[in-house]
Design an enzyme around this catalytic site. Sequence first.
Site: not given
Length: 761
Positions: A304-305
């Site tokens: 994820d980011y």
Amino acid sequence: MTPANTVSRRNFLLGASSLTLLAWAQRRALASSLSARAEAHIEALIAQMTIEEKAGQLSIFSDMTRLTPQAAINPEAGPPVDKNLAQRVREGRLIGVFNGLGAAGARAIQRIAVEESRMKIPLIFGADVLHGLYTVFPIPLGEAASFDPQLAERTARAAAIESTAAGLHWTFAPMVDIGRDQRWGRVAEGSGEDPYLGSQLAVARVRGFQGKSLTDEDSMLACPKHFVAYGAASGGMDYNSVEMSEQTLHEVYLAPFKAAFDAGALSTMSSFNDINGVPMSANRKLMTELLREQWKFRGMVVSDYTADQELIKHGVARDDREAAKIAILAGVDISMQSDLYNLHLPGLVKSGELPMAVVDESVRRVLRTKYLLGLFDNPYRSLDPEVEKRNIMTPQLRAVARESARASIVLLKNESNLLPLARSGQKIALIGPFGADIKNLAGPWAPFGKSDHVVSVEQGMRAVLGDKASLTVTPGSLIEKPLEGGIEAAVAAARAADVVVLAIGEGQDMSGEAQSRTQIVVPEPQQQLAEAVAKVGKPMVVLLRNGRALALEGAVRDAQAILVTWFLGTETGSAIADVLFGDYSPSGRLPVSFPQDSGQQPYFYNRRTTGRPQGDGPPAFKARYREVSNEALYAFGHGLTYSRFNYERPRLSTERLPWSGTLTVTAKITNTGEREAEEVVQLYIRDCVASMTRPIRELKGFRKVRLPPGASTDVQFTLTRQDLAFYNLEMQFVAEPGEFDVWVAPSATTGVSRRFVLNAS
């Protein structure tokens, strides 16, 4: 249990027919297979690549060169790729980019990759397309209320058609996290609290996004997320820690992921949270030992980011270099936005701390996926500006958006058959901040939706009403603040009307990522508006706009009619008007339990039994709070239609299920009302005595049936031993012989049970 299905009323969008189970199984078997030529080419590329080029294939960045302002939804992090994107592409220092739109722009970037870079490896273009691109469909939680996997497959297919036309190959969806705590804002992005329903919809959405073949121009690689248990964040607070038993992890939270991967999904995303002290981006046990070695997943894992970099804040990595090492060794193939792999993998390999074989395997997964998408054979697939012009915001897309929106609406309450409303002969006061609103229709994680293309509630109602003067519109309040003179104007409008339609609830920025709430109630200014309007004494219909289950209070809870309308997307107003005025009988069912009070969270229907359950008799010394019983205000699976249905006691093909046999459960369902309507018939079981405590009920199947007035049909379900299995103390997935209760019912708390026995042989 045979997979739940629904009666499809039409083929897929644009003439694509629904996939047969046989064809789906054949494609799944081929999904991760490549020709010998392709495999040889991949190995040749890996042999020629420098470690810097390999690190580049494991790094992805936000495309700031084509990012629209409304799509800037993540915090700024990582390198300024917009300033040197072309050079990075020439140097082979990225796998691709995400959240940039436009076929022409993507084509220009792709040309640099395949003509000017040394290795000529094509880029992949991704985006957060959770429930539509420009044409926005209901939030996934809302669509889950349709209990219609075929419809979910068609909306995903529609989203893929529009998204690939805009130059995309990869969507970071579906979100398959189970959400049992309604305080968590990202409940809106998933399918609710039940793993069976969540698994059915995960399969449908993967099939819809990916289509017939991954090489097709309109196929989009699915990415089930967030792996894993992100929805179990402690206290419902986003990004928080997770403490969980192995049994619950496998039975509840991993189940939709396994279903999605079995359906052919070839990517997934590591979640932000830790599980039992191990951050997911460092969790080799789950990402490598379970996912790759046990489940044989051959796809790629993207963080994820900046989740890999956040291992430092988690306290398991000293610095960026160590975070990169931990993440790739755990099984994170692709670093999103942090640039840690570009910066540190070369040095880690050269120092001997990271085996080149580990990097090569991640690169192999990436290149294999690009091959399976057809990018090596056709790097300009899905990058045709002419196709983009034809396939954006089309009437066909909007028709599917309207169909899915109205199927997502749940009628909680309808005293004295207040609904449907008459089209003429009465004055209607549309009151509330969402009556004319067009900014809060899409809901969270629909960053590319066009607000100038949406239909508001007011517009939808006016399109139906013959006498335009019969509808007055008054906001009454803002979403989270009072409006000067608003309540007075609303009360006056209510007095002048025959019926009030109250459009209230959450703004779209109150649900979604980083939007956890301690009190899951209608905001106070709107609650005060509802109380004031209710005192006028006119019949009142509440239209709830929400991205989670809400604890309804006071006048909202006591309204004569309540419709849960979620965030329905582009065709919101049209769909609501279809239901309000009876062109469509509501058929949605709650995929989450509506609690009596916020303090009941986490609350879910399939909780385990206790030694002192609620039961009959005095409330003292029972599993309950002082203020409310341990029951939902509106149960999972609840929903009304504009007709009535009678359920006869289910019939069993046998009262003793053989160990290797099947049991058929049949119930006669009759439409005893005066309108044709669609009913969601649900099958639940309970293991009466087991070696571990088991849920009070578990959903094991559902069917949607449409019946005219007076008509009956037999609805059948088939159970096998596998449907009765669970993870025991030794983490073995087993069924235990003994007695089971079974219900065929309209919700998780209704129906008459029958009992059968699972034989030991």
